[in-house]
Design an enzyme around this catalytic site. Structure first.
Site, short mmCIF file in Angstrom:
data_model
loop_
_atom_site.label_atom_id
_atom_site.label_comp_id
_atom_site.label_asym_id
_atom_site.label_seq_id
_atom_site.Cartn_x
_atom_site.Cartn_y
_atom_site.Cartn_z
N GLU A 63 14.07 22.31 -24.21
CA GLU A 63 13.91 20.91 -24.58
C GLU A 63 12.79 20.62 -25.58
O GLU A 63 12.22 19.52 -25.57
CB GLU A 63 13.68 20.09 -23.32
CG GLU A 63 12.31 20.32 -22.61
CD GLU A 63 12.31 21.35 -21.48
OE1 GLU A 63 13.19 22.25 -21.50
OE2 GLU A 63 11.45 21.26 -20.61
N GLU B 196 18.88 18.79 -21.49
CA GLU B 196 17.78 18.94 -22.45
C GLU B 196 17.39 17.60 -23.05
O GLU B 196 16.22 17.30 -23.24
CB GLU B 196 18.13 19.94 -23.55
CG GLU B 196 18.58 21.32 -23.05
CD GLU B 196 17.68 21.95 -22.02
OE1 GLU B 196 16.46 21.69 -22.04
OE2 GLU B 196 18.19 22.71 -21.17
N1 TRP Z 1 12.99 24.31 -19.66
C1 TRP Z 1 14.29 24.86 -19.93
C2 TRP Z 1 15.29 23.99 -19.22
O1 TRP Z 1 15.27 23.85 -18.03
C3 TRP Z 1 14.52 26.24 -19.52
C4 TRP Z 1 13.56 27.33 -19.84
C5 TRP Z 1 12.43 27.65 -19.20
C6 TRP Z 1 13.75 28.38 -20.75
N2 TRP Z 1 11.92 28.81 -19.65
C7 TRP Z 1 12.72 29.29 -20.58
C8 TRP Z 1 14.72 28.62 -21.69
C9 TRP Z 1 12.67 30.46 -21.29
C10 TRP Z 1 14.66 29.80 -22.41
C11 TRP Z 1 13.65 30.72 -22.21
O2 TRP Z 1 16.10 23.39 -19.81
ZN ZN Z 2 15.20 21.85 -17.62
#
Ligand code: TRP
Ligand code: ZN
Length: 902
Positions: A268, A302
């Site tokens: 995001e 996202e």
């Molecule tokens: N924050 C992202 C979500 O929940 C996911 C995410 C966390 C992520 N760590 C990551 C994506 C590492 C890729 C790599 O949408």
């Molecule tokens: Zn998330």
């Protein structure tokens, strides 16, 4: 490969960062082999920090060119540099610091930090990837305004970062530059940079306040015809957040970029979401109905983070569920609303139930086992060694259930008031889960002056899936029914090792129930001054009772309607009671549950019969109930497809002790075969009435029909219907969409695998789609999970030129599918399955520790398996732990499995 000494970080040890970093300028000279990064930042000592407090910056896999403070270059003696930190001492209270460093994007196989995929540059910074780009205070409570200068050869036509494009220019004939500014202060985990040559699809739309915003989807050239659904989903997400939560996009421009090599689903980053291509690209020929649904859901997820995650972010990573649980709840509601859009009331209730069923199936298959195994943790963990290991089903999916319970307790309007209050208090801040619950509690207290969330907060502190035992006492003379609820939650995971043993306190559990009479008609319940079909009992103590008056005969209870809490219900239903609920319950979720309970009992009984050498048979009540569900044409097809699917092996395993996966798989197959045969004409009728002639549409109604049609096809084939194999071959040959094509091929591989035509079809499938990685993933996954696939088959498939461990989607399609979803192939007493697994964990460990650690979790619950499997599992885990050069990620998982599983 470096070996990390594991350090356990405790939630209680949080201390604020001693400096504010209000603004950051990053200048990139992009080069795959050697990228130069110049960081300029202003720092200001926090009022409550000691004068001259050390400035500790995180950094990993970087090389340092220079540091200067207020324009004065520092000598090597003026800072401390080690493998993971750069420390500056004796700084003035305010200073400008410049650090120039280098990194190697094309050598970065971890896919964290700055890396190259398909010749383009991408970043991934959550949770701790920013430290691989530059030295910085890599923690979410340090929020800064970013200005980003990207310089690269013009062969990278698009140079993207967060926020608004301020300027772009040619530097010379070869190189160009773009300057981006993000007006919103953000933690570094939301930073993003993308550079490459893409095709893009875009549109402008009006926000509710009348601003015009530009929405863009970037993807690899050649995929321009596959981004329409993603862009439409994004528009729907914008509109939905305005209507349901009053939340508007705060930027003039919102970009999504698809990338092939990506550790998770999507990210995001402020104004520049980076997506796994699997959650962007779709057309009818290459994407299934499930893919379409997942794309809409992840794009929603996202986008919704922009408010729940970005505008209000986490103080520290223990608070991860603050943004993830809440955002999953929001994406679940978005999908449910989209599935029910344009339907009449009854159809909408059923459509929303379908989404709820799917989410609960996921929770039970993934989160319940986690909550009873060595990695069990509260949705807000108390400690971790590697935060990358805590992007879990518990933090995400149970976290969403904990938000949903607050929604249930407050009601839709109350929950909305609580959200408004949360943003009123915390917009622009980095906060804690307690801050969120405080905002919700402030509304709850206005609704119920004598109640509070003191007990509810235990959901954030205690792990484990509570069990709620239900007893019904009916007094015929008094025409009164008393419902008793008693809860219990055993210590799990690390709780078992606490000295003294962790004492677990009762949870605040909303238990939604109804009562049916013996004809299946709903009874009116007098409760809190009204008459209701459904009431929510708030269980806050170990044991409580509720009494309902004017009940004419012993009722049948419908329990945990809509899955009102993430618990297991213990109630001794008679089979005929389950059949009654399965036929008549007015709550579609509970109705589905009753049928699933019948099926679970049936499969477990068959497994037990096999074990004792008894000939297995289906119970009459079960067959009658399933025939009734199958022939009830008033039900919509999507719902029927869920009601008639057998419970998954993972869900069933939670009810088996010790767990014997091959026996469970065999029993489940036997029940499917018998149902296929016994209900043959009904499956045939369902198949006939669920055809979807005309152009493909991913809309819920035709998708539901395809789900039912393909389920019927599977049952018919499983039941040995020879005509069904021909029907499947015809469907495969004639399908104009991937859903039907893949379902037919899957059914053939599972049930007609010994026919030479099946292999021909598989080969043809590959030849047709060889150039399309997302479809090739489906081809690998289908074979990885096939009933006949062994470790030998797997080794052959790994020799295929299209296979690589470096692409996470490909590794997931083949290796993870086999190790997580092929019980027969993996769980063998001779240990070859486990040895294969260990080998792949170690191979991935050297490439991509985050992905390796996820695969490492496949044997978490080893201690609960039959003795014949337990020993070789333990052996394989031990062999991994003994390996030198284990990443911190894998080390934490394997150590916890060995030390905490028993
Ligand atoms: N924050 C992202 C979500 O929940 C996911 C995410 C966390 C992520 N760590 C990551 C994506 C590492 C890729 C790599 O949408
Ligand atoms: Zn998330």
């Amino acid at each position: 490969m470096r070996t990390d000494t594991p350090v356990t970080i405790q939630r209680q040890d949080y201390t604020p960062y001693p400096y504010a970093i209000p603004d950051v300028t990053l200048a990139f000279d992009l080069d795959p082999a050697d990228t130069r990064v110049r960081l300029t930042m202003h720092i200001a000592r926090q009022a409550d920090a000691a004068a001259g407090a050390p400035l500790v910056l995180n950094g990993e896999s970087l090389s340092l060119e220079s540091i200067s403070v207020d324009g004065r270059p520092l000598a090597e003696t003026e800072y401390q540099l080690n493998a993971s930190t750069l420390t500056l001492l004796d700084l003035p209270d305010v200073a400008e610091i410049e650090i120039v460093s280098h990194c190697k994007p094309d050598a970065n196989s971890t896919l964290m930090g700055l890396y190259v995929s398909g010749g383009s540059f991408f970043t991934q910074c959550e949770a701790e990837g920013f430290r691989r780009i530059t030295w910085f205070a890599d923690r979410p409570d340090v929020m800064s305004r970013y200005r980003v200068i990207v310089r690269a050869p013009k062969t990278y036509a698009h140079l993207l970062s967060n926020g608004n494009l301020i300027a772009s220019r040619d530097i010379d004939a070869e190189r160009h530059e773009a300057i981006w500014e993000d007006p919103f202060p953000k933690p570094c985990y939301l930073f993003a940079l993308v550079a490459g040559t893409f095709t893009k699809r875009e549109c402008t739309t009006q926000t509710q306040s009348g601003r015009s915003v530009l929405l863009q989807v970037y993807s690899d050239p050649g995929s321009e015809n596959r981004t329409q659904w993603a862009l439409e989903s994004l528009e729907r997400a914008l509109k939905w957040d305005e209507v349901r939560f009053g939340l508007e996009l705060d930027l003039d421009r919102f970009m999504i970029v698809a990338v092939r090599d990506f550790n998770m689903g999507a990210m995001e980053n402020k104004g520049l979401n980076v997506f796994n291509a699997a959650y962007v690209l779709a057309d009818p020929h290459t994407a299934t109905d499930t893919n379409y649904e997942a794309i809409e859901s992840v794009i929603g997820h996202e986008y919704f983070h922009n408010w729940t995650g970005n505008r209000v972010t986490c103080r520290d990573w223990f608070q991860l569920s603050l943004k993830e649980g809440l955002t999953v709840f929001r994406d679940q509601e978005f999908s449910a609303d989209m599935m029910a859009a344009d339907m009449d009331d009854a159809a909408a209730v059923s459509a929303r139930a379908v989404k709820r069923i799917d989410d609960v199936v996921t929770l039970r298959a993934a989160q319940f086992p986690e909550d009873s195994g060595p990695m069990a943790h509260p949705i807000r963990p108390e400690s971790f060694q590697e935060i990358g290991n805590f992007y879990t089903a518990t933090v995400y999916d149970k976290g969403a259930e904990v938000i949903r319970m607050q929604h249930t307790l407050l009601g839709e309007a109350g929950f909305r008031a609580g959200m408004d209050e949360y943003f009123r208090r915390h917009d622009g801040q980095a906060v804690t889960c307690d801050d969120f619950v405080d905002a919700m509690e402030s509304v709850y207290r206005t609704q119920h002056p004598k109640r509070n969330f003191d007990v509810f907060r235990r959901w954030y502190r205690q792990a484990g899936t509570p069990r709620v035992a239900v007893t019904l006492d009916y007094d015929a003379t008094a025409r009164r029914c008393t419902v008793t609820l008693a809860q219990h939650c055993a210590p799990v995971g690390v709780e078992k090792r606490m000295q003294p043993a962790a004492e677990k306190l009762p949870f605040h559990i909303p238990v939604s129930i109804g009562l049916l009479d013996r004809t299946g008609a709903p009874l009116k319940l007098s409760f809190e001054g009204g008459e209701h079909d459904t009431v929510v009992l708030e269980l806050t103590e170990a044991r409580q009772q509720w009494t309902f008056e004017n009940i004419d005969a012993q009722p049948v209870p419908s329990l945990l309607r809509d899955f009102s809490a993430p618990v297991v219900i213990d109630y001794a239903w008679q089979e005929d009671e389950l059949a009654l609920l399965s036929a008549h319950d007015t709550n579609p979720f509970a109705r589905w549950e009753a049928g699933q309970e019948l099926a679970s009992r049936q499969i477990l009984a068959v497994a037990a019969q096999h074990a004792t050498g008894t000939q297995a048979a289906l119970s009459d009540a079960f067959v009658a109930a399933w025939r009734a569900l199958l022939s009830d044409t008033a039900l919509d097809a999507a719902y029927q497809a869920r009601a008639l699917a057998l419970p998954s092996e993972k869900t069933l395993a939670e009810r088996m002790s010790p767990i014997d996966p091959p026996a469970l798989a065999a029993a489940r197959d036997a029940v499917r075969d018998m149902l296929g045969r016994t209900l043959r004409p009904d499956w045939q009728a369902a198949w006939d009435r669920s055809q979807t002639p005309g152009d493909y549409s991913p809309a819920p109604v035709p998708a539901g029909k395809r789900a039912l049609k393909n389920l019927a096809l599977t049952y018919l084939l499983a039941g040995g219907d020879a005509a069904a194999a021909d029907a499947a071959r015809a469907q495969y040959a004639n399908a104009d969409n991937m859903t039907d094509s893949l379902a037919a091929l899957g059914a053939l591989v599972s049930y007609a695998g010994d026919d030479a035509r099946t292999q021909t079809a598989l080969d043809a499938f590959y030849t047709r789609w060889a150039e399309d990685p997302l479809v090739v993933d489906k081809w690998f996954a289908l074979q990885a999970t096939a009933r006949t696939t062994t470790v030998d088959t797997m080794r052959t498939l790994m020799q295929h030129p299209a296979f690589t461990l470096r692409n996470p989607n490909r590794a997931r399609a083949l290796i993870f599918q086999f190790c997580l979803n092929n019980a027969r192939g993996l769980h063998r007493a001779d240990g070859v399955g486990y040895a294969f697994w260990a080998e792949q964990v170690l191979a991935l460990n050297a490439i991509n520790p985050e992905i390796a650690a996820r695969l490492a979790r496949a044997l978490d619950s080893w201690a609960r398996f039959t003795p014949a499997l337990r020993d070789p599992m333990q052996h394989a885990l031990t062999s991994i732990r003994a390996h030198p050069g284990l990443s911190r990620n894998v080390q934490e998982i394997v150590s916890k499995a060995l030390d905490l599983a028993a």
